[in-house]
Design an enzyme around this catalytic site. Sequence first.
Site, short mmCIF file in Angstrom:
data_model
loop_
_atom_site.label_atom_id
_atom_site.label_comp_id
_atom_site.label_asym_id
_atom_site.label_seq_id
_atom_site.Cartn_x
_atom_site.Cartn_y
_atom_site.Cartn_z
N GLU A 1 -2.76 -10.69 -4.11
CA GLU A 1 -4.18 -11.09 -4.14
C GLU A 1 -4.65 -11.37 -5.57
O GLU A 1 -5.43 -12.29 -5.81
CB GLU A 1 -5.04 -10.00 -3.50
CG GLU A 1 -4.75 -9.86 -2.01
CD GLU A 1 -5.55 -8.75 -1.37
OE1 GLU A 1 -5.21 -7.57 -1.61
OE2 GLU A 1 -6.52 -9.06 -0.66
N GLU B 1 0.33 -5.16 4.08
CA GLU B 1 -0.72 -4.20 4.44
C GLU B 1 -0.64 -3.73 5.89
O GLU B 1 -0.91 -2.56 6.18
CB GLU B 1 -2.12 -4.80 4.18
CG GLU B 1 -2.50 -4.89 2.72
CD GLU B 1 -2.05 -6.17 2.03
OE1 GLU B 1 -1.21 -6.90 2.59
OE2 GLU B 1 -2.54 -6.43 0.92
N1 COA Z 1 1.61 2.10 -4.51
C1 COA Z 1 2.07 3.25 -5.03
N2 COA Z 1 3.34 3.43 -5.42
C2 COA Z 1 4.18 2.38 -5.30
C3 COA Z 1 3.77 1.15 -4.77
C4 COA Z 1 2.41 1.03 -4.36
N3 COA Z 1 1.93 -0.10 -3.88
N4 COA Z 1 4.82 0.30 -4.75
C5 COA Z 1 5.86 0.99 -5.28
N5 COA Z 1 5.47 2.24 -5.60
C6 COA Z 1 6.29 3.30 -6.19
C7 COA Z 1 7.27 3.89 -5.18
O1 COA Z 1 6.60 4.87 -4.38
C8 COA Z 1 8.31 4.47 -6.09
O2 COA Z 1 7.83 5.70 -6.60
P1 COA Z 1 8.79 7.01 -6.59
O3 COA Z 1 9.89 6.64 -7.56
O4 COA Z 1 7.89 8.09 -7.09
O5 COA Z 1 9.27 7.18 -5.19
C9 COA Z 1 8.34 3.49 -7.27
O6 COA Z 1 7.13 2.74 -7.19
C10 COA Z 1 9.51 2.50 -7.19
O7 COA Z 1 9.46 1.88 -5.92
P2 COA Z 1 10.67 1.93 -4.85
O8 COA Z 1 10.07 1.88 -3.50
O9 COA Z 1 11.58 3.08 -5.16
O10 COA Z 1 11.41 0.58 -5.22
P3 COA Z 1 12.29 -0.31 -4.24
O11 COA Z 1 12.95 -1.34 -5.09
O12 COA Z 1 13.15 0.54 -3.38
O13 COA Z 1 11.23 -1.03 -3.27
C11 COA Z 1 9.20 -2.22 -2.76
C12 COA Z 1 10.31 -1.94 -3.80
C13 COA Z 1 8.16 -3.11 -3.44
C14 COA Z 1 9.78 -2.95 -1.54
C15 COA Z 1 8.56 -0.89 -2.30
O14 COA Z 1 8.22 -0.12 -3.46
C16 COA Z 1 7.31 -1.04 -1.46
O15 COA Z 1 7.39 -1.32 -0.28
N6 COA Z 1 6.10 -0.83 -2.08
C17 COA Z 1 4.85 -0.90 -1.40
C18 COA Z 1 4.44 -2.33 -1.20
C19 COA Z 1 3.13 -2.40 -0.43
O16 COA Z 1 3.02 -2.00 0.72
N7 COA Z 1 2.11 -2.93 -1.11
C20 COA Z 1 0.84 -3.17 -0.52
C21 COA Z 1 -0.10 -2.06 -0.80
S1 COA Z 1 -1.67 -2.45 -0.10
#
Ligand code: COA
Length: 281
Positions: free
Chosen positions: A119, A139
């Site tokens: 966004e 989301e």
């Molecule tokens: N909010 C808070 N923390 C987040 C985040 C978010 N939107 N996106 C990533 N993080 C954090 C993870 O919780 C992780 O923290 P940790 O090490 O304490 O567990 C860290 O960032 C690294 O992310 P990780 O998930 O381990 O990396 P990955 O390469 O395995 O996966 C994503 C990457 C982007 C696919 C995954 O992090 C994800 O699905 N994030 C959320 C995306 C999302 O739903 N965004 C919309 C929010 S409205």
Amino acid sequence: MKIGALEWMIEENIAYLTIQRPEVLNALNQNLLSNFEEWLDRVEKELDQSKHTYRCIVIKGAGEKAFVAGADIHEFKDKSRSQGQEMSQRGQKVFSRIEELPLPVVAYIDGYALGGGAELALACHFRVGTKNAVIGFPEVKLGLIPGYGGTVRLSRIIGYSKALEWMTMATYISAEEAYRRGALNVILEPSNNESSKDKEGSSELNSLEALKKWLQPLIKMAPLAIKNVILTIRSNTSIRANDLESLQRESVLFGELFETQDTNEGINAFIEKRSPKFQGK
Ligand code: COA
């Protein structure tokens, strides 16, 4: 210069704003939104008084994995309907201020631009990706909807039906697909600089060099003419000017989901690193 978790740097007529929370893939928390507000106060004033030396602004994320992986999901936990709505309105306002800046703002996407990150990119005038760019609206996996203006902006940029598909299926969109649909202006082709191949970070450096090259025509044009192009096009397309009702609806619908069991389940499932089980309640 540092403004909280934002770093602001000017080099060769280009200003770079780097979001620095790489440990959570630059997730946007409320503190970061405050940093954005402070930065916008400063930039709006500078531009108003013509005290700036830069011709465009590039927004980018620190680290190798993400532009911004969304709003900070931990801050969604235990929010009420009205708190959810307020959060959405605050994000919408910050992003609209970015869209309304009178000089080109470019999102440089190298890695994930998800949820609130996508966004933010949509509120920029241009989106420039590397081949690693991934755009997505996950989301609904949390039992939520985009709440920072994305429902309105994405449809405007790629059309209603594809926007609906991307947002309801939470699809991760590759750089090629995003470019094909007009969500990216360009995919940067980094120059194959053999001498820098072994150096740490060389791939990012090459991409940033390619970005600078892409921006050259823009920063050489007459700034006041560029400003007036933005102002005229904006009067037709700025969502703040034309879609206040849609934005308001988005924040109301975003807020009301915080009272559902499914949203609670979706947020807890992300935090507990498991798949959610939704029941339509
Ligand atoms: N909010 C808070 N923390 C987040 C985040 C978010 N939107 N996106 C990533 N993080 C954090 C993870 O919780 C992780 O923290 P940790 O090490 O304490 O567990 C860290 O960032 C690294 O992310 P990780 O998930 O381990 O990396 P990955 O390469 O395995 O996966 C994503 C990457 C982007 C696919 C995954 O992090 C994800 O699905 N994030 C959320 C995306 C999302 O739903 N965004 C919309 C929010 S409205």
